[in-house]
Design a protein around this motif. Structure first.
Motif, short mmCIF file in Angstrom:
data_model
loop_
_atom_site.label_atom_id
_atom_site.label_comp_id
_atom_site.label_asym_id
_atom_site.label_seq_id
_atom_site.Cartn_x
_atom_site.Cartn_y
_atom_site.Cartn_z
N THR A 156 -4.33 8.64 -3.72
CA THR A 156 -3.88 7.62 -3.09
C THR A 156 -5.16 6.74 -2.91
O THR A 156 -6.05 6.92 -3.13
N SER A 157 -4.69 5.50 -2.62
CA SER A 157 -5.55 4.58 -2.17
C SER A 157 -6.70 4.83 -1.17
O SER A 157 -7.92 4.43 -1.41
N ASP A 158 -6.33 5.68 -0.10
CA ASP A 158 -7.24 6.19 0.88
C ASP A 158 -8.25 7.03 0.22
O ASP A 158 -9.43 7.13 0.32
N GLU A 159 -7.62 8.03 -0.81
CA GLU A 159 -8.60 9.07 -1.31
C GLU A 159 -9.29 8.33 -2.19
O GLU A 159 -10.63 8.86 -2.53
N LYS A 205 0.86 -1.24 0.04
CA LYS A 205 0.13 0.02 0.07
C LYS A 205 0.81 1.35 0.06
O LYS A 205 0.68 2.29 -0.69
N TYR A 248 2.31 1.76 -3.43
CA TYR A 248 1.33 2.11 -4.28
C TYR A 248 1.03 3.82 -4.30
O TYR A 248 0.92 4.35 -5.15
N ASP A 249 0.80 3.92 -2.94
CA ASP A 249 0.46 5.49 -2.64
C ASP A 249 1.37 6.51 -2.97
O ASP A 249 1.59 7.46 -3.32
N GLN A 250 2.89 5.81 -2.96
CA GLN A 250 4.27 6.94 -3.42
C GLN A 250 4.11 6.85 -4.65
O GLN A 250 4.16 8.00 -5.25
N GLN A 306 1.60 6.98 -6.81
CA GLN A 306 0.30 7.70 -6.99
C GLN A 306 0.85 9.28 -6.99
O GLN A 306 0.54 10.04 -7.61
N LYS A 307 1.41 9.42 -5.57
CA LYS A 307 1.57 10.93 -5.26
C LYS A 307 2.68 11.17 -6.48
O LYS A 307 2.55 12.50 -6.71
#
Length: 309
Positions: free
Chosen positions: A280-283, A266, A269-271, A273-274
């Motif tokens: 990000t996954s949460d967004e 996770k 992945y978020d890194q 995406q940013k």
């Protein structure tokens, strides 16, 4: 062998370098020169220093015009000598004043706008010098660490491995290694340590170890206390890496337990995406929940709603 040079040669080389870099920008060159004088001497602390610099600048700017005017005057017939004055001219009286008093008098007459411009130029030069002195990050090596002149290091989320070259045949009793919760010292006895200072982050001393590899390398393994943090350096003050470029090898993820592996994947992945300017996954999860809610309540008007993800 390092050749020693005197201060005059150093100053000459310094201004030649500055002129090559900013020769097209006269203001930048002047700001660099004034900043150099401010750092290397107490000239600007003396009364009237600013006025002296202003007079010198005006004299240099008026030099070509004054020379042209002098040439024109020489071509014209000489004027009749004036009558003998009853009193000395004002410029001569001003020149007769003591040096410091004359400079101070002219500084008091200096326009306030000129003083503000000069202060702003000195402040800008100081800010540029501070920005250039600030350290920058380096690209991580293949092991998500760094290869430095005296040592190299790699890392995973769980540990940091430090490698220090030593003379062939070095014995363990000749090594000087001290590992604390927040401090580290690595080197050889009787010699300055290769590393000595506070660690970037806390470790578990009981789980740390060191050993000699073929009598040529001193290897230190540090167990991170926080297993979810990438280190930028081993000891504070050393060159730092860009942790945004750190990517753990996929093969090492299989060694983690399912929960830890999911967390690491996770984070990766978020890194990414940013870095691409994407959510990000949460967004994304919050956006999906909002879409489902809006679909379940078509009677509600969300056109003017301000929704923060």
């Amino acid at each position: 062998m390092i050749e020693e040079i005197d201060s005059a040669t150093f100053t000459k080389h310094y201004f030649e370098k500055v002129f090559r870099e900013v020769s097209s920008d006269a203001e930048a060159f002047l700001a660099a020169a004034l900043d150099f004088v401010r750092q290397e001497s107490s000239f600007f602390a003396q009364p009237g220093a600013a006025a002296a610099v202003q007079r010198l600048a005006e004299r240099c700017l008026q030099g070509p015009a004054a020379a042209a005017q002098a040439g024109t005057s020489a071509a014209q017939p000489a004027a009749a000598p004036p009558a003998v004055p009853t009193a000395a001219p004002q410029p001569q009286q001003q020149a007769a004043l003591p040096g410091a008093a004359a400079v101070q008098q002219q500084e008091e007459q200096q326009p306030e706008a000129v003083q503000q411009d000069q202060a702003a130029a000195e402040g800008a030069a100081g800010a540029d010098a501070a920005e250039e002195a600030s350290p920058s990050t380096i690209k991580p090596n293949a092991g998500n660490g760094a290869d430095l002149p005296g040592y190299s290091w790699t890392q995973s989320l769980a540990e940091v491995v430090l490698t220090v070259p030593v003379p062939p045949g070095t014995k363990g009793r000749s090594c000087d290694v001290a590992i604390g919760r927040d401090k580290l010292r690595v080197g050889l006895k009787g010699q300055p340590p290769v590393l000595d200072g506070p660690l970037f982050a806390s470790v578990k001393p009981d789980d740390c170890l060191w050993n000699l590899v073929d009598g040529r390398q001193l290897e230190v393994t540090l167990a991170k206390r926080d297993g979810m943090q990438w280190w930028r350096c081993v000891v504070a003050g050393e060159p730092e890496i860009d942790t945004q470029s750190v990517e753990p090898e996929a093969s090492k993820l299989t060694d983690l337990d399912p929960e830890m592996r999911a967390t690491v994947e996770k984070m990766m992945y978020d890194q990414r995406q940013k870095a691409m300017g994407l959510p990000t996954s949460d967004e994304q999860r919050k956006a999906d929940i909002m879409k489902q809610f809006m679909a379940a309540h078509p009677e509600m008007d969300f056109s003017n709603a301000k929704i923060e993800m």
